[in-house]
Enzyme design. Structure first.
Site, mmCIF file in Angstrom:
data_model
loop_
_atom_site.group_PDB
_atom_site.id
_atom_site.type_symbol
_atom_site.label_atom_id
_atom_site.label_comp_id
_atom_site.label_asym_id
_atom_site.label_seq_id
_atom_site.Cartn_x
_atom_site.Cartn_y
_atom_site.Cartn_z
ATOM 1 N N CYS A 125 0.811 -1.225 0.000
ATOM 2 C CA CYS A 125 0.000 0.000 0.000
ATOM 3 C C CYS A 125 0.839 1.267 0.000
ATOM 4 O O CYS A 125 0.451 2.287 -0.580
ATOM 5 C CB CYS A 125 -0.969 -0.002 1.179
ATOM 6 S SG CYS A 125 -0.170 -0.088 2.799
ATOM 7 N N HIS A 130 -1.811 1.253 7.252
ATOM 8 C CA HIS A 130 -2.315 1.113 5.877
ATOM 9 C C HIS A 130 -2.399 2.486 5.216
ATOM 10 O O HIS A 130 -3.036 3.410 5.739
ATOM 11 C CB HIS A 130 -3.689 0.446 5.884
ATOM 12 C CG HIS A 130 -4.256 0.255 4.513
ATOM 13 N ND1 HIS A 130 -3.623 -0.496 3.541
ATOM 14 C CD2 HIS A 130 -5.400 0.730 3.937
ATOM 15 C CE1 HIS A 130 -4.352 -0.486 2.442
ATOM 16 N NE2 HIS A 130 -5.429 0.257 2.646
#
Length: 529
Positions: free
Chosen positions: A190, A449
């Site tokens: 990510c 994230h």
């Protein structure tokens, strides 16, 4: 061992050839080695184990111009490089290899007065073609048509063809929003997915990274890394709106092998680590920021002391405070300005919320730009940091008359500003122009994230979108992630408010609470970079 060859053509025609092995007792003699290739000081290429005739076609299919290869020497040392030329030298099929590192005694790609390929002096090694082997360090790099090596099921996913050529960035969101759009995440990617989406989808400010020709000082793998980035990630993203995870894994594998940043294929990383490995080390881009102290950087980390009276600082306020504290300025207006928020690690944040400034006024941060007097509005010729302590940076700029009045009862020490005299008469009677940079992307992080908010176009009214490379998932261990792009047209309006949180949807509130890195651009400057 003896060889039989296809008909030999003149060296100027740079032919490709196919070798056939007729027996298995060949060893390069010293005389032959002298005629065929330059001998490195630390050892000479040695004969390798014979190859069965049936495997010769496979060898030739695998090794060609652009192949990453290794050459073993007689002292058990391996040389690594890229095949830049294949042809016939002295009736022998020969590869011209550009080595990763210079070796004393080697040349620059010329042979017998003919420049067969170009590289830095000391990096050109000519060896018989069968002595080259695929670089073992890259054998586990997944080929683009085999993403199943990473447990990704392709039958249900969109196609992701290689797209050569020049594809301009998108100018609007169009029909890009939806699932299976953007860059597909895989195995802690990510940090890279969000960064690449922000840098290339809707802006060309970083496009020089995609097209700069290789230079002698570049890594031999420079062109391959650049090609993968351009043709397998950026161009498919711009043309088809989707990049499959195996394409990104190919780039990640190259970066892990070639940069000094470990764990890029599997571990959690931060965007600045990725930028360091790709942009600084492999692509050797010119740093985006040049400071008056002589330092250069690709992004700027905000270092400030917390003001307990401020609950929602803006990026503009924090940037001015950071520059005032450090005592440095920018030497020139940057085409791109990447700013890291005042947070340390993935958990600690100096401020619980930070407001990304839609426009960043950098006039007072640039060394040599004309500035406006904080008192009368005229052309400033002096700067007093003590007068601006605790206030905005523009409060430090004063003209001669205002400096005398302000310092008549103060013991401050002002420093002169550089003003180009040819413009001073004009600026004395006209408003001093301000220099602004436009916010076009914000990377956010929550529980390790990364996601991205990106502006889909140019100008205050341009819509925004939200991108998450792992928004959903299909299947468990052998499943795959589903990337998603969400249209957020009102982000620009929310950022113009004093505190948009009360009326903004939960997703948009992440802009304030989870901002990690803000991307600003100067379109006018980018045109000349």
């Amino acid at each position: 061992m003896s060889y039989s060859y296809l008909p030999v053509l003149p060296i100027e025609e740079i032919p490709l050839c196919v070798l056939e092995y007729e027996n298995e007792d060949y060893v390069c003699s010293a005389e032959q080695r002298e005629n065929v290739y330059d001998s490195p000081a630390l050892g000479s290429p040695r004969a390798v184990a014979p190859i069965p005739k049936a495997s010769v076609d496979i060898l030739q299919d695998e090794i060609g111009v652009g192949s990453l290869v290794e050459v073993a020497t007689d002292v058990d040392q391996h040389y690594y490089g890229v095949v830049r030329w294949i042809g016939i030298i002295d009736d022998t099929a020969t590869a011209g290899v550009e080595l990763e590192e210079s070796v004393c005694g080697l040349g620059d790609g010329s042979r017998g007065g003919v420049q067969l390929f170009e590289c830095a002096p000391g990096r050109a090694l000519f060896v018989p073609l069968p002595l080259c082997r695929r670089d073992a360090r890259f054998r586990d790099t997944p080929p683009p048509d085999r993403p199943d090596l990473h447990h990704v099921q392709l039958s249900e996913q969109p196609e992701c063809p290689v797209v050569p050529g020049v594809i301009p960035p998108l100018t609007s969101l169009g029909d890009l929003a939806g699932k299976n759009r953007g860059i597909q995440g895989h195995h802690n990617s990510c940090y890279l997915d969000a960064t690449l989406f922000a840098m290339f989808t809707f802006t060309s400010v970083f496009d020089a990274l995609l097209y700069r020709p290789p230079e002698p000082e570049d890594s031999p793998h420079y062109s391959e890394v650049q090609r993968v980035l351009r043709e397998e990630i950026v161009n498919p993203l711009r043309k088809h709106g989707y990049v499959r995870a195996d394409r990104v894994m190919k780039l990640r594998t190259l970066l892990e092998r070639l940069s000094d940043v470990p764990g890029l294929t599997s571990e959690e990383k931060d965007p600045e680590e990725f930028l360091n490995g790709l942009v600084a080390q492999i692509l050797r881009a010119e740093p985006f920021l040049k400071l008056s102290s002589g330092q250069e950087a690709f992004c700027y980390q905000l270092f400030v002391e917390k003001d307990e009276h401020v609950s929602l600082p803006t990026v503009q306020q924090l940037l001015e405070q950071s520059f005032a504290t450090s005592g440095v300025k920018l030497s020139e207006v940057p085409a791109a300005f990447i700013i890291q928020m005042p947070r340390f690690g993935k958990q600690y944040k100096l401020y619980q919320r930070v407001m990304p400034s839609p426009l960043l006024d950098v006039t007072d941060l640039i060394e040599g730009l004309p500035r406006q007097c904080a008192v009368c509005g005229g052309l400033a010729r002096w700067e007093c940091a003590e007068c601006a302590r605790g206030a905005a940076l523009d409060a430090a700029a004063l003209c001669r008359a205002c400096l005398r009045r302000a310092h008549s009862t103060r013991q401050h020490k002002a420093t002169p500003l550089t003003v180009f005299e040819e413009y001073s008469s004009i600026l004395e009677s006209c408003p001093v122009p301000r220099v602004y940079m436009e916010l076009f992307a914000v990377l956010c992080i929550e529980t390790s994230h990364y996601v991205a908010f990106v502006k889909a176009g140019v100008g205050h009214d341009a819509p925004w979108c939200f991108f998450d490379s792992m928004a959903d998932r299909k299947g468990e261990r052998d499943g795959y992630n589903i990337p998603e792009i969400v249209s957020m047209k009102e982000v620009g309006a929310w950022l113009s408010e004093a505190d948009p949180a009360p009326r903004a949807p939960p997703l948009a509130r992440r802009l304030l609470a989870d901002a990690y890195m803000c991307f600003y651009r100067s379109p006018d400057v980018a045109m000349y970079r």
